[in-house]
Design an enzyme around this catalytic site. Structure first.
Site, PDB file in Angstrom:
ATOM      1  N   ILE A 144       7.893   4.136 -11.803  1.00 57.89           N
ATOM      2  CA  ILE A 144       8.220   3.865 -13.201  1.00 57.89           C
ATOM      3  C   ILE A 144       9.500   3.025 -13.239  1.00 57.89           C
ATOM      4  O   ILE A 144      10.315   3.069 -12.308  1.00 57.89           O
ATOM      5  CB  ILE A 144       8.376   5.164 -14.037  1.00 57.89           C
ATOM      6  CG1 ILE A 144       9.521   6.036 -13.500  1.00 57.89           C
ATOM      7  CG2 ILE A 144       7.066   5.939 -14.061  1.00 57.89           C
ATOM      8  CD1 ILE A 144       9.871   7.190 -14.441  1.00 57.89           C
ATOM      9  N   GLY A 145       9.646   2.271 -14.321  1.00 55.36           N
ATOM     10  CA  GLY A 145      10.734   1.294 -14.375  1.00 55.36           C
ATOM     11  C   GLY A 145      12.109   1.889 -14.107  1.00 55.36           C
ATOM     12  O   GLY A 145      12.896   1.314 -13.347  1.00 55.36           O
ATOM     13  N   ASP A 175      12.813  -3.944   3.346  1.00 57.27           N
ATOM     14  CA  ASP A 175      11.379  -4.132   3.071  1.00 57.27           C
ATOM     15  C   ASP A 175      10.750  -2.789   2.756  1.00 57.27           C
ATOM     16  O   ASP A 175      10.063  -2.198   3.576  1.00 57.27           O
ATOM     17  CB  ASP A 175      10.718  -4.783   4.295  1.00 57.27           C
ATOM     18  CG  ASP A 175       9.286  -5.200   4.014  1.00 57.27           C
ATOM     19  OD1 ASP A 175       8.877  -5.218   2.826  1.00 57.27           O
ATOM     20  OD2 ASP A 175       8.572  -5.518   4.978  1.00 57.27           O
ATOM     21  N   LYS A 192       9.089  -2.287  -0.343  1.00 58.05           N
ATOM     22  CA  LYS A 192       7.970  -2.505  -1.283  1.00 58.05           C
ATOM     23  C   LYS A 192       7.953  -1.432  -2.383  1.00 58.05           C
ATOM     24  O   LYS A 192       7.016  -0.653  -2.497  1.00 58.05           O
ATOM     25  CB  LYS A 192       6.642  -2.543  -0.534  1.00 58.05           C
ATOM     26  CG  LYS A 192       6.573  -3.670   0.491  1.00 58.05           C
ATOM     27  CD  LYS A 192       5.204  -3.792   1.123  1.00 58.05           C
ATOM     28  CE  LYS A 192       5.123  -4.911   2.129  1.00 58.05           C
ATOM     29  NZ  LYS A 192       5.888  -4.684   3.372  1.00 58.05           N
ATOM     30  N   LEU A 193       9.006  -1.439  -3.209  1.00 61.91           N
ATOM     31  CA  LEU A 193       9.139  -0.407  -4.246  1.00 61.91           C
ATOM     32  C   LEU A 193       8.084  -0.562  -5.331  1.00 61.91           C
ATOM     33  O   LEU A 193       7.698  -1.681  -5.694  1.00 61.91           O
ATOM     34  CB  LEU A 193      10.518  -0.484  -4.913  1.00 61.91           C
ATOM     35  CG  LEU A 193      11.759  -0.334  -4.041  1.00 61.91           C
ATOM     36  CD1 LEU A 193      12.999  -0.196  -4.933  1.00 61.91           C
ATOM     37  CD2 LEU A 193      11.650   0.841  -3.094  1.00 61.91           C
ATOM     38  N   GLY A 225       8.955 -10.713  14.098  1.00 59.84           N
ATOM     39  CA  GLY A 225       9.227  -9.445  14.782  1.00 59.84           C
ATOM     40  C   GLY A 225       9.038  -9.577  16.268  1.00 59.84           C
ATOM     41  O   GLY A 225       9.938 -10.005  17.003  1.00 59.84           O
TER      42      GLY A 225
END
Ligand code: C5P
Length: 232
Positions: free
Chosen positions: A68-69, A62, A64-65, A207
């Site tokens: 730029i492509g 997790d 969450k990148l 969690g």
């Protein structure tokens, strides 16, 4: 049908690999799928993730990148080589395209985060958007589907709406799950495992109701049993 045990994803929100190892040992066969985020990931947890996949567990990275492509694509390829099953990216079209292309040929599935659940309409306006939260969630969910993203992270409250928008092929992964007897902690909008499954969630991220329970293994087993009963 996914095995109910594979539908529970336990968030390993701890600050050291030693704590994570102890929790995984305690949970044993009760848990097959773990989520590793910033807290553990940047404290040695990425190597630990590799050890978990070697031990037959499924891993959700997790992180969450969003970049730029080319940078997203190279990162996704590295995460695919770790043997991870799920990875989050922010739901920007360029980022989603890059991630989906880069995961080809691996078992990694890309999950898009449409709008962070800590954002309200005022936060979106402050960030320069002329959309309300529901409008932007709907827009980005449709874009994710059209781009071929494998799934979405959403609250269980949104799951039924999003399901009707994106159809049956995308996996819906929902945090904010609280068994009836557990505390809500800082989650504002919670749902029980039963309600989340009935609303169309495929995977539940849990969690504290597991890792902070007096008996984490029993807590996980109770949730898996609830998932199994709700999915019938
Ligand atoms: O302890 P708890 O069950 O609230 O943990 C939920 C996990 O899901 C945490 O790792 C949290 O960061 C994550 N999450 C969330 N809400 C989102 C996205 C992720 O609670 N919208």
């Amino acid at each position: 049908m996914i095995d109910p045990r594979e539908r529970l994803i336990v968030a390993l929100d701890v600050s050291s690999v030693a704590e994570a190892e102890a929790m995984v040992a305690r949970l044993g066969d009760a848990v097959a799928f773990y989520k590793i985020g910033y807290q553990l990931g940047f404290a040695g947890g990425l190597d630990f993730a590799r050890a978990l996949t070697d031990a037959g567990k499924q891993i959700f990275i997790d992180m969450k990148l969003h970049d730029i492509g080319n940078t997203v694509a190279q990162g996704v390829k590295s995460i695919a080589r770790m043997g991870a099953s799920f990875l989050t990216v922010h739901a920007y079209p360029q980022t989603m395209h890059a991630a989906v292309d880069a995961r080809a040929g691996s078992k990694l599935r890309i999950l898009a985060v449409t709008v962070l659940t800590s954002y309200d309409d005022a936060d979106l306006a402050a960030a320069g958007y002329d959309f309300t939260v529901p409008e932007l969630v709907a827009e980005r969910s449709s874009q994710a589907r059209d781009i071929g993203v494998d799934g979405l992270v959403c609250s269980a409250q949104e799951a039924a709406n999003i399901r009707s928008l994106v159809g049956v092929d995308m996996a819906l992964v929902t945090p904010g799950i609280r068994p009836a007897i557990a505390d809500a902690d800082d989650q504002k909008r919670v749902m029980t495992p039963t309600a989340a499954i009935r609303a169309g969630a495929d995977y539940l991220v849990v969690g504290r109701p597991v890792v902070a329970a007096p008996d984490p293994k029993a807590a996980a087993e109770t949730i898996v049993a609830e998932i199994a009963a709700a999915a019938r």
